[in-house]
Design a protein around this motif. Structure first.
Motif, mmCIF file in Angstrom:
data_model
loop_
_atom_site.group_PDB
_atom_site.id
_atom_site.type_symbol
_atom_site.label_atom_id
_atom_site.label_comp_id
_atom_site.label_asym_id
_atom_site.label_seq_id
_atom_site.Cartn_x
_atom_site.Cartn_y
_atom_site.Cartn_z
ATOM 1 N N ASP A 101 38.973 50.531 23.802
ATOM 2 C CA ASP A 101 38.558 49.341 24.559
ATOM 3 C C ASP A 101 39.514 49.031 25.707
ATOM 4 O OD1 ASP A 101 36.325 48.805 22.926
ATOM 5 O OD2 ASP A 101 37.589 47.766 21.461
ATOM 6 N N VAL A 102 40.809 49.226 25.478
ATOM 7 C CA VAL A 102 41.807 48.821 26.461
ATOM 8 C C VAL A 102 42.029 49.895 27.522
ATOM 9 C CG1 VAL A 102 44.207 48.090 26.773
ATOM 10 C CG2 VAL A 102 42.947 47.376 24.741
ATOM 11 N N HIS A 103 42.067 51.147 27.113
ATOM 12 C CA HIS A 103 42.352 52.279 28.000
ATOM 13 C C HIS A 103 43.711 52.104 28.698
ATOM 14 C CE1 HIS A 103 41.696 55.902 30.167
ATOM 15 N NE2 HIS A 103 41.366 55.363 31.317
ATOM 16 N N ALA A 104 44.721 51.760 27.895
ATOM 17 C CA ALA A 104 46.075 51.646 28.429
ATOM 18 C C ALA A 104 46.725 53.012 28.607
ATOM 19 C CB ALA A 104 46.934 50.785 27.505
ATOM 20 N N PHE A 105 46.339 53.994 27.793
ATOM 21 C CA PHE A 105 46.989 55.303 27.796
ATOM 22 C C PHE A 105 46.104 56.369 28.437
ATOM 23 C CE2 PHE A 105 49.434 53.150 24.574
ATOM 24 C CZ PHE A 105 50.714 53.696 24.695
ATOM 25 N N LEU A 106 46.753 57.214 29.228
ATOM 26 C CA LEU A 106 46.102 58.414 29.753
ATOM 27 C C LEU A 106 46.368 59.615 28.857
ATOM 28 C CD1 LEU A 106 46.824 58.160 33.581
ATOM 29 C CD2 LEU A 106 44.735 57.549 32.359
ATOM 30 N N HIS A 107 47.509 59.598 28.165
ATOM 31 C CA HIS A 107 47.863 60.703 27.277
ATOM 32 C C HIS A 107 48.708 60.151 26.140
ATOM 33 C CE1 HIS A 107 48.671 64.943 26.265
ATOM 34 N NE2 HIS A 107 49.850 64.506 25.871
ATOM 35 N N VAL A 108 48.388 60.524 24.924
ATOM 36 C CA VAL A 108 49.177 60.136 23.759
ATOM 37 C C VAL A 108 49.946 61.361 23.276
ATOM 38 C CG1 VAL A 108 49.110 59.235 21.398
ATOM 39 C CG2 VAL A 108 47.536 58.344 23.119
ATOM 40 N N SER A 109 51.221 61.192 23.015
ATOM 41 C CA SER A 109 52.100 62.308 22.685
ATOM 42 C C SER A 109 51.701 62.990 21.377
ATOM 43 C CB SER A 109 53.546 61.812 22.573
ATOM 44 O OG SER A 109 54.393 62.845 22.105
ATOM 45 N N ASP A 110 51.789 64.312 21.388
ATOM 46 C CA ASP A 110 51.578 65.097 20.172
ATOM 47 C C ASP A 110 52.867 65.228 19.360
ATOM 48 O OD1 ASP A 110 48.909 65.654 20.863
ATOM 49 O OD2 ASP A 110 49.536 67.350 22.116
ATOM 50 N N HIS A 111 53.985 64.783 19.942
ATOM 51 C CA HIS A 111 55.288 65.027 19.333
ATOM 52 C C HIS A 111 55.965 63.755 18.828
ATOM 53 C CE1 HIS A 111 54.727 68.867 21.306
ATOM 54 N NE2 HIS A 111 54.686 68.268 22.475
ATOM 55 N N ALA A 112 55.296 62.609 18.950
ATOM 56 C CA ALA A 112 55.958 61.342 18.639
ATOM 57 C C ALA A 112 56.465 61.299 17.196
ATOM 58 C CB ALA A 112 55.009 60.178 18.912
ATOM 59 N N LEU A 113 55.650 61.731 16.253
ATOM 60 C CA LEU A 113 56.071 61.665 14.847
ATOM 61 C C LEU A 113 57.219 62.632 14.560
ATOM 62 C CD1 LEU A 113 52.616 61.325 13.060
ATOM 63 C CD2 LEU A 113 54.399 59.571 13.246
ATOM 64 N N ASP A 114 57.240 63.773 15.245
ATOM 65 C CA ASP A 114 58.356 64.704 15.077
ATOM 66 C C ASP A 114 59.652 64.105 15.605
ATOM 67 O OD1 ASP A 114 56.649 66.585 13.981
ATOM 68 O OD2 ASP A 114 56.260 67.569 15.910
ATOM 69 N N VAL A 115 59.562 63.450 16.763
ATOM 70 C CA VAL A 115 60.746 62.787 17.331
ATOM 71 C C VAL A 115 61.227 61.688 16.383
ATOM 72 C CG1 VAL A 115 61.596 61.377 19.246
ATOM 73 C CG2 VAL A 115 60.091 63.326 19.708
ATOM 74 N N ALA A 116 60.292 60.902 15.867
ATOM 75 C CA ALA A 116 60.644 59.819 14.951
ATOM 76 C C ALA A 116 61.300 60.367 13.686
ATOM 77 C CB ALA A 116 59.401 59.012 14.597
ATOM 78 N N ALA A 117 60.774 61.482 13.154
ATOM 79 C CA ALA A 117 61.352 62.074 11.945
ATOM 80 C C ALA A 117 62.785 62.534 12.191
ATOM 81 C CB ALA A 117 60.486 63.247 11.482
ATOM 82 N N GLU A 118 63.036 63.063 13.389
ATOM 83 C CA GLU A 118 64.407 63.488 13.720
ATOM 84 C C GLU A 118 65.346 62.290 13.801
ATOM 85 O OE1 GLU A 118 67.759 65.742 14.817
ATOM 86 O OE2 GLU A 118 65.916 66.174 13.698
ATOM 87 N N ILE A 119 64.878 61.174 14.335
ATOM 88 C CA ILE A 119 65.702 59.957 14.363
ATOM 89 C C ILE A 119 66.004 59.498 12.944
ATOM 90 C CG2 ILE A 119 65.766 57.514 15.028
ATOM 91 C CD1 ILE A 119 66.128 59.455 17.360
#
Length: 503
Positions: A40-58
């Motif tokens: 509905d909002v269309h705030a994002f043009l692309h959502v990261s495929d790596h976000a959860l991997d980055v979060a797991a490393e943190i």
């Protein structure tokens, strides 16, 4: 359990630090929120495929006892004007569709180093040219307060992502108000730092003497925390200031708990009459000033006689610089290429730019090329630069009398999608109060000031300070925010009827 997506960045950071919430949990919650509402909002043009991997490393590093930054593990949205190595960087344009940068923008690399988790790239007006995010080649973003209304521009994607609780923080860019005006219409906080205070390296250039990267958030403290991460000298940016900057988060904390408003001299510009603003905007602005005055601030009428020429000067300087900066999109080096069988390089270039650029970009390139052409340079571009100098002098004179200048952040609340798209002049006038800060290089902040009586939509109040006095804005902004939130009985976004809060 508290909805993770409703936490401020500061509160989420505290939960992460204490171990109550993991970065993977926080990141997944925001990705789920994006999946639920961004259709509905269309705030994002692309959502990261790596976000959860980055979060797991943190999370792994936190468990190992590594020293982490204050925002480590907090999700972050990134305006698509900032290049990234792991996600496309299009600047909202077809001419860069699918483009992958070989390097990160400095602010992105600093955010990564501080442990923030990039969620994705946000929608924007093509090459940051617009005040409504309707000029994106990938379709408009919608305002979470009313999905039939604009979210401001050019950074409407970043502002809407934060307002819709899709991200606690976002990066934006501000050339003439593109952080502050979206903040105004979405009930968020937006900061344009002092020119040179945050690196522009890796920000796809619109107008190099005006562009400035800055934070988007839901609170002043959150903006200060992100500003602390992205600010400071960068040898890759020739305009970067070598100053030693104070902590803007500390300045915000001081403003929230101290007696900052007592004795503060607040300038109100005589040449910005109420008649030029929507009544509800003026009413909310005056109410915010009255609340400041009740706590000891002194409201001082000041003169800035050349501000009224700011829009005219800006729309000569910006197109001139844009026509030069966008010349690099020539079909030869990178980006889209339209093949013309049997055609020359010039034929291919013309066909590519015709197909790749939208109408607003073409309009400004034509204006800028004309303003820089032989015989017209002095009459147009040269004259506009003289007006710019006069506006800078207006600021210098005003700051001899006052500590900050206050204005409405924009003349109206969010207007309907399509309402002004065919009227460039009306669209350009949306930035009448924000443009002077870019022309002068001074910092500005927009914070929520309330809701307009006639439509119940957010209104922002803007504060401007002398160059290099960004910390002053954080102190004042946090102090005013604290007063107003107490008046409302809670954050303004809790009252958003569509996606944000109460229905």
């Amino acid at each position: 359990m508290t909805d993770i997506t409703r936490l401020s960045a500061a509160d989420l950071a505290a939960e992460l630090s204490s171990g109550t919430v993991s970065s993977v949990e926080a990141t997944r919650a925001h990705l789920d929120r994006i999946a639920a509402v961004d259709g509905d909002v269309h705030a994002f043009l692309h959502v990261s495929d790596h976000a959860l991997d980055v979060a797991a490393e943190i999370d792994r590093r936190r468990s190992a006892g590594d020293a982490l930054g204050p925002l480590a593990g907090v999700p972050l949205a990134i305006k698509d004007v900032l290049v990234t190595t792991d996600m496309p960087s299009t600047s909202g344009s077809r001419i860069l569709e699918g483009y992958m940068s070989p390097f990160d923008a400095t602010v992105v690399s600093r955010a990564r180093a501080a442990g923030l988790v990039p969620l994705g790239k946000t929608n924007m007006d093509e090459f940051a040219m617009g005040s409504s995010t309707e000029h994106s080649a990938y379709g408009p973003t919608h305002n979470p307060w009313d999905l039939e209304r604009i979210p401001g521009g050019s950074g409407g994607g970043s502002a809407s992502a934060v307002a819709a609780f899709e991200a606690p923080l976002a990066l934006g860019s501000d050339t003439g108000g593109s952080i502050r005006q979206p903040a105004h219409v979405t009930g968020t906080v937006g900061v344009k730092p002092t020119y040179g205070g945050v690196s522009r390296y890796g920000a796809i250039a619109l107008a190099s003497s005006l562009d400035q990267v800055g934070p988007v958030s839901r609170t002043v403290l959150d903006a200060g925390l992100l500003h602390d991460v992205i600010g400071g000298h960068d040898a890759n940016d020739s305009t970067s200031l070598a100053d030693a900057w104070p902590s803007f988060a500390d300045a915000a904390r001081e403003g929230a708990r101290g007696d900052v408003l007592r004795g503060l001299r607040v300038g109100v510009i005589r040449e910005l009459p109420d008649s030029g603003f929507q009544p509800g905007v003026s009413t909310a602005f005056r109410a915010a000033l009255a609340a400041m005055e009740a706590r000891g601030a002194e409201i001082v009428e000041i003169s800035a006689p050349h501000f009224e020429y700011g829009v005219a000067a800006y729309y000569l300087i910006l197109p001139a610089e844009a026509s030069s900066n966008l010349a690099k999109f020539d079909s030869v080096r990178f980006g889209m290429r339209v093949n013309v069988p049997g055609g020359t390089v010039e034929d291919v270039m013309a066909a590519t730019r015709d197909a790749g650029f939208g109408d607003e970009v073409k309009r400004r390139i034509i204006l800028g090329t004309y303003a820089l052409s032989a015989g017209y340079y002095d009459a147009y571009y040269g004259s506009a630069q003289k007006v710019r100098t006069l506006i800078q002098r207006d600021f210098a004179s005003a700051f001899e009398r006052v500590d900050v200048i206050a204005t409405p952040s924009a003349p109206t609340t969010a207007f309907k999608l399509g309402e002004k798209i065919d009227d460039p002049l009306q669209m350009y006038l949306n930035d009448v109060t924000t443009i002077p800060a870019n022309l002068a290089g001074v910092p500005g902040i927009s914070i929520p000031a309330g809701l307009a009586d006639e439509d119940g939509l957010p209104v922002g109040i803007q504060f401007l300070a002398p160059a290099r006095e960004d910390a002053r804005l954080y102190r004042v902004g946090a102090a005013v925010e604290s007063v107003l939130v107490d008046t409302w009985g809670g954050p303004l976004l809790d009252r958003a009827p569509v996606l944000g809060g109460a229905r």
